[in-house]
Motif scaffolding. Structure first.
Motif, mmCIF file in Angstrom:
data_model
loop_
_atom_site.group_PDB
_atom_site.id
_atom_site.type_symbol
_atom_site.label_atom_id
_atom_site.label_comp_id
_atom_site.label_asym_id
_atom_site.label_seq_id
_atom_site.Cartn_x
_atom_site.Cartn_y
_atom_site.Cartn_z
ATOM 1 N N HIS A 12 0.819 -1.222 0.000
ATOM 2 C CA HIS A 12 0.000 0.000 0.000
ATOM 3 C C HIS A 12 0.853 1.272 0.000
ATOM 4 C CE1 HIS A 12 -3.335 -2.704 0.695
ATOM 5 N NE2 HIS A 12 -2.733 -3.171 1.783
ATOM 6 N N LEU A 13 1.827 1.308 -0.890
ATOM 7 C CA LEU A 13 2.740 2.446 -0.945
ATOM 8 C C LEU A 13 2.094 3.644 -1.623
ATOM 9 C CD1 LEU A 13 6.262 1.155 -2.028
ATOM 10 C CD2 LEU A 13 5.510 1.827 0.236
ATOM 11 N N ASP A 14 2.281 4.807 -1.028
ATOM 12 C CA ASP A 14 2.051 6.089 -1.681
ATOM 13 C C ASP A 14 3.405 6.787 -1.737
ATOM 14 O OD1 ASP A 14 -0.644 5.610 -1.794
ATOM 15 O OD2 ASP A 14 -1.186 6.995 -0.185
ATOM 16 N N GLY A 15 3.763 7.278 -2.904
ATOM 17 C CA GLY A 15 5.049 7.962 -3.018
ATOM 18 C C GLY A 15 5.096 8.856 -4.218
ATOM 19 N N GLY A 16 5.878 9.934 -4.099
ATOM 20 C CA GLY A 16 6.015 10.869 -5.208
ATOM 21 C C GLY A 16 6.915 12.015 -4.818
ATOM 22 N N TYR A 17 6.585 13.188 -5.292
ATOM 23 C CA TYR A 17 7.426 14.364 -5.101
ATOM 24 C C TYR A 17 6.544 15.527 -4.669
ATOM 25 C CZ TYR A 17 10.211 11.239 -7.940
ATOM 26 O OH TYR A 17 10.856 10.114 -8.417
ATOM 27 N N ASP A 18 6.875 16.084 -3.507
ATOM 28 C CA ASP A 18 6.069 17.165 -2.919
ATOM 29 C C ASP A 18 4.618 16.697 -2.802
ATOM 30 O OD1 ASP A 18 8.319 18.829 -2.735
ATOM 31 O OD2 ASP A 18 8.074 19.482 -4.802
ATOM 32 N N ASP A 19 3.697 17.418 -3.445
ATOM 33 C CA ASP A 19 2.278 17.055 -3.341
ATOM 34 C C ASP A 19 1.812 16.157 -4.487
ATOM 35 O OD1 ASP A 19 1.973 18.559 -1.018
ATOM 36 O OD2 ASP A 19 1.534 20.394 -2.145
ATOM 37 N N LYS A 24 0.348 5.087 -6.043
ATOM 38 C CA LYS A 24 -0.849 5.237 -5.227
ATOM 39 C C LYS A 24 -1.343 3.875 -4.786
ATOM 40 C CE LYS A 24 -1.680 8.793 -8.614
ATOM 41 N NZ LYS A 24 -2.352 9.058 -9.906
ATOM 42 N N ASP A 25 -1.290 3.624 -3.482
ATOM 43 C CA ASP A 25 -1.746 2.349 -2.918
ATOM 44 C C ASP A 25 -1.121 1.187 -3.677
ATOM 45 O OD1 ASP A 25 -3.141 0.792 -1.089
ATOM 46 O OD2 ASP A 25 -4.883 0.596 -2.407
ATOM 47 N N PHE A 26 0.192 1.258 -3.851
ATOM 48 C CA PHE A 26 0.936 0.291 -4.667
ATOM 49 C C PHE A 26 1.334 -0.904 -3.825
ATOM 50 C CE2 PHE A 26 4.703 -1.556 -6.535
ATOM 51 C CZ PHE A 26 4.455 -1.517 -7.899
ATOM 52 N N SER A 27 0.990 -2.108 -4.290
ATOM 53 C CA SER A 27 1.369 -3.335 -3.586
ATOM 54 C C SER A 27 1.918 -4.344 -4.587
ATOM 55 C CB SER A 27 0.165 -3.945 -2.860
ATOM 56 O OG SER A 27 -0.301 -3.089 -1.832
ATOM 57 N N ALA A 28 2.979 -5.027 -4.210
ATOM 58 C CA ALA A 28 3.581 -6.056 -5.055
ATOM 59 C C ALA A 28 4.619 -6.808 -4.234
ATOM 60 C CB ALA A 28 4.233 -5.451 -6.300
ATOM 61 N N GLY A 55 15.838 4.060 -0.741
ATOM 62 C CA GLY A 55 15.788 4.971 0.397
ATOM 63 C C GLY A 55 16.141 6.394 0.052
ATOM 64 N N LEU A 56 16.182 6.739 -1.243
ATOM 65 C CA LEU A 56 16.456 8.125 -1.640
ATOM 66 C C LEU A 56 15.250 9.011 -1.383
ATOM 67 C CD1 LEU A 56 18.358 7.404 -4.972
ATOM 68 C CD2 LEU A 56 19.323 7.896 -2.713
ATOM 69 N N ASN A 57 14.061 8.406 -1.381
ATOM 70 C CA ASN A 57 12.837 9.076 -0.959
ATOM 71 C C ASN A 57 12.118 8.168 0.022
ATOM 72 O OD1 ASN A 57 13.000 9.990 -4.179
ATOM 73 N ND2 ASN A 57 12.480 11.630 -2.777
ATOM 74 N N ARG A 58 11.316 8.753 0.881
ATOM 75 C CA ARG A 58 10.493 7.969 1.799
ATOM 76 C C ARG A 58 9.037 8.013 1.327
ATOM 77 N NH1 ARG A 58 12.540 6.307 6.914
ATOM 78 N NH2 ARG A 58 14.814 6.194 6.691
ATOM 79 N N PRO A 59 8.313 6.888 1.411
ATOM 80 C CA PRO A 59 6.906 6.918 1.025
ATOM 81 C C PRO A 59 6.086 7.713 2.030
ATOM 82 C CG PRO A 59 7.462 4.810 2.014
ATOM 83 C CD PRO A 59 8.749 5.561 1.877
ATOM 84 N N SER A 60 5.001 8.298 1.557
ATOM 85 C CA SER A 60 4.103 9.020 2.464
ATOM 86 C C SER A 60 3.147 8.071 3.170
ATOM 87 C CB SER A 60 3.318 10.091 1.702
ATOM 88 O OG SER A 60 2.661 9.539 0.579
#
Length: 273
Positions: A12-19, A24-28, A55-60
């Protein structure tokens, strides 16, 4: 290094840049000890996913489990220790131009161990031999072809015998023969390190067909497919078929010529001047 293979579970990952959310709700699940290729059209989230895994970005939101450990809940110190266990092959090899190939390959060992210089060089030479570059150990990156630099980058990525190897577009910018050699090198490396979990982000369908044991296809920030390449080729999903068969839904017609007559006239006068 004898070690248990690591799987990678994305929940259930959410991740991106700023807003802007890309995933979106990524699972695998990326299976342990296999070569997994990650495919998808430009902008689908492949680079974002790779940055989260590194680990260069953290998921929201969500979790990333590597070998059963949630890297999203680790402190910076804990994660930096974990990241020492990663091998990373960057698109351009990312070698340091002022160091020889042997010095580049030994760099992770120099940074993380206090081993004698001769031991470090011997380890670098043995790893360069795996990728067929031991005779070029004392060459500098600028003296070698792009394919050789990528092979040296792979040697540096595996010199610590990591449980997880990440490869970002390993065949991009290579001619077909050199790209096939890089694919075979990844297969040979996998034979040497059968417990190593290998994640390859690529646009190269030929490479996927050659090396993949598992395939993950992204579409609009979600997993459109996860399975074997045989299952992928058998799928009748319209998006997957367009992706595999390289077909467009619609032709894109220009509404008007790109230049109007005044611009063309000005260019003609400039070219004739």
């Amino acid at each position: 290094m004898n070690q248990q293979a690591w799987d990678i579970t994305l929940e259930h990952l959410d991740g991106g840049y700023d807003d802007h959310l890309v995933l979106k709700d990524f699972s695998a699940t990326i299976p342990a000890g296999a070569i997994t290729t990650i495919l998808g059209e430009s902008g689908c989230g492949k680079t974002t996913l790779l940055r989260l895994l590194l680990g260069l970005n953290r998921p929201s939101a969500g979790r990333i489990l590597m070998g059963g450990r949630d890297i999203c809940r680790m402190s910076d110190t804990q994660f930096h220790k974990m990241r020492r266990r990663f091998g990373v092959l960057f698109q351009d090899g990312a070698l340091i131009s002022s160091l020889t190939l042997a010095e580049n390959v030994a760099l992770p060992l120099v940074e993380h161990t206090g081993l004698p210089r001769k031991t470090l060089r011997d380890a670098a030479l043995r790893t360069l031999e795996l990728v067929g570059l031991d005779k070029f150990a004392d060459y500098y990156p600028g003296e070698l072809s792009g394919g050789m630099r990528k092979r040296a980058g792979l040697a540096r990525a595996i010199v610590t015998e990591p449980p997880v190897l990440f490869c970002d577009e390993p065949t991009s910018g290579l001619d077909p023969i050199t790209a096939a050699q890089m694919d075979q090198l990844l297969l040979d490396m996998k034979a040497c390190y059968p417990s190593m979990t290998t994640v390859v982000v690529t646009h190269d369908l030929g490479s996927m067909d050659h090396i993949a044991e598992h395939v993950l296809v992204l579409q609009n920030g979600k997993a459109a497919f996860s399975g074997t390449k045989e299952q992928l080729h058998a799928s009748q999903n319209p998006y997957l078929r367009r992706f595999l068969d390289r077909k467009f839904e619609d032709s894109r017609r220009m509404a008007a010529p790109p230049l109007d007559s005044s611009v063309r006239q000005a260019l003609a006068e400039w070219l004739d001047d």
